[in-house]
Design a protein around this motif. Sequence first.
Motif, PDB file in Angstrom:
ATOM      1  N   ILE A   1     -22.419  60.345   1.581  1.00 33.63           N
ATOM      2  CA  ILE A   1     -22.725  61.090   0.346  1.00 33.63           C
ATOM      3  C   ILE A   1     -22.848  60.086  -0.794  1.00 33.63           C
ATOM      4  O   ILE A   1     -21.878  59.449  -1.172  1.00 33.63           O
ATOM      5  CB  ILE A   1     -21.602  62.105  -0.003  1.00 33.63           C
ATOM      6  N   TYR A   2     -24.068  59.920  -1.303  1.00 28.77           N
ATOM      7  CA  TYR A   2     -24.272  59.109  -2.514  1.00 28.77           C
ATOM      8  C   TYR A   2     -24.176  60.086  -3.681  1.00 28.77           C
ATOM      9  O   TYR A   2     -24.844  61.124  -3.675  1.00 28.77           O
ATOM     10  CB  TYR A   2     -25.652  58.456  -2.524  1.00 28.77           C
ATOM     11  N   ILE A   3     -23.386  59.745  -4.673  1.00 27.44           N
ATOM     12  CA  ILE A   3     -23.145  60.728  -5.735  1.00 27.44           C
ATOM     13  C   ILE A   3     -23.276  60.102  -7.130  1.00 27.44           C
ATOM     14  O   ILE A   3     -22.888  58.968  -7.347  1.00 27.44           O
ATOM     15  CB  ILE A   3     -21.756  61.388  -5.523  1.00 27.44           C
ATOM     16  N   CYS A   4     -23.847  60.870  -8.047  1.00 22.86           N
ATOM     17  CA  CYS A   4     -24.050  60.392  -9.422  1.00 22.86           C
ATOM     18  C   CYS A   4     -23.810  61.543 -10.390  1.00 22.86           C
ATOM     19  O   CYS A   4     -24.339  62.638 -10.208  1.00 22.86           O
ATOM     20  CB  CYS A   4     -25.487  59.893  -9.558  1.00 22.86           C
ATOM     21  N   PHE A   5     -22.981  61.298 -11.407  1.00 20.01           N
ATOM     22  CA  PHE A   5     -22.751  62.299 -12.442  1.00 20.01           C
ATOM     23  C   PHE A   5     -23.574  61.945 -13.688  1.00 20.01           C
ATOM     24  O   PHE A   5     -23.711  60.771 -14.036  1.00 20.01           O
ATOM     25  CB  PHE A   5     -21.261  62.365 -12.815  1.00 20.01           C
ATOM     26  N   PHE A   6     -24.100  62.974 -14.334  1.00 21.85           N
ATOM     27  CA  PHE A   6     -24.914  62.741 -15.521  1.00 21.85           C
ATOM     28  C   PHE A   6     -24.108  63.009 -16.789  1.00 21.85           C
ATOM     29  O   PHE A   6     -23.059  63.660 -16.747  1.00 21.85           O
ATOM     30  CB  PHE A   6     -26.145  63.662 -15.529  1.00 21.85           C
TER      31      PHE A   6
END
Lengths: 164, 164
Positions: free
Chosen positions: A41-46
């Motif tokens: 799971i590659y994850i990014c928060f904005f």
Amino acid sequence: MLAFTSAQSVLQQCLCAKLQVKSAEQGSEAEWVEINRGLIIYICFFKGASEEIIPNMVKTLLNVKLSQTESGKYVSVLDLPGSTLIIPQVTLDGKVKGRSMQYQCNIEKEIGMEMYSQFVTQCERELTASTKCAEAGVVSIITTLSSLNAFLILFSKCRPPSIV
Amino acid sequence: MLAFTSAQSVLQQCLCAKLQVKSAEQGSEAEWVEINRGLIIYICFFKGASEEIIPNMVKTLLNVKLSQTESGKYVSVLDLPGSTLIIPQVTLDGKVKGRSMQYQCNIEKEIGMEMYSQFVTQCERELTASTKCAEAGVVSIITTLSSLNAFLILFSKCRPPSIV
């Protein structure tokens, strides 16, 4: 690939994945973490993301039926049961401007780290609570923000990444 | 990750990638294609996509500055110069519904194959025309729709996938 309110993830299934979490230095060898069959799971928060979105994200990512069993049935990583490797991936909010990538939607670093940390804790909780995962002895490996420039060795089969 | 009108791509940088394009069968070994440092382009066309979008997609994907050189500068795969591996990835339009993934925006199969074929041709043209790529002898490998369930071995460094 799954888009959430103020977050983005890319899922990549693997038969085996190995991530270098510490480079070799004088007197110490490189350190790697490794999982067998499961999900990366590659994850990014904005910018603007708040912790209320995390429970739904965790539930969706761990329960969505993406993994194909030998009989052809699609099941979740929890039901496979499979291992999980979580990698923070700050470039997922990139927009092309001319020939360059711009990352203007990235969350402030400290808030992002806190969000990631909470995401990780909640994933671990779900994975630990899964009887199937516990019985199969599958591993959940959560990496830290410092490993962003690490080597990744991946052995994957079938439809590579799904954007969630 | 780059979103175009009626198309989506995920870019993954690699130091080395090896894709099985034919399984082992009785009397014949498995066949693999391999690239060294460069870019994997996973590509998916959606319902309603037309060939006019292709030239801009090719230009953007091959010219966007995503690859970091030893000096820390970001350059395009053409300027690196790096190899390219293109993989059709029909799951990139997936939407979560309940616990299942739905792929309702997928383009009709025949039109999708034609779009993919044109995308490939135009990428090949750009890569062949690049003096830097030719001088460095880098390889461009374009895989076919039949290889969707192939094994992929990937050796990657740094920020894994970028959604374009």
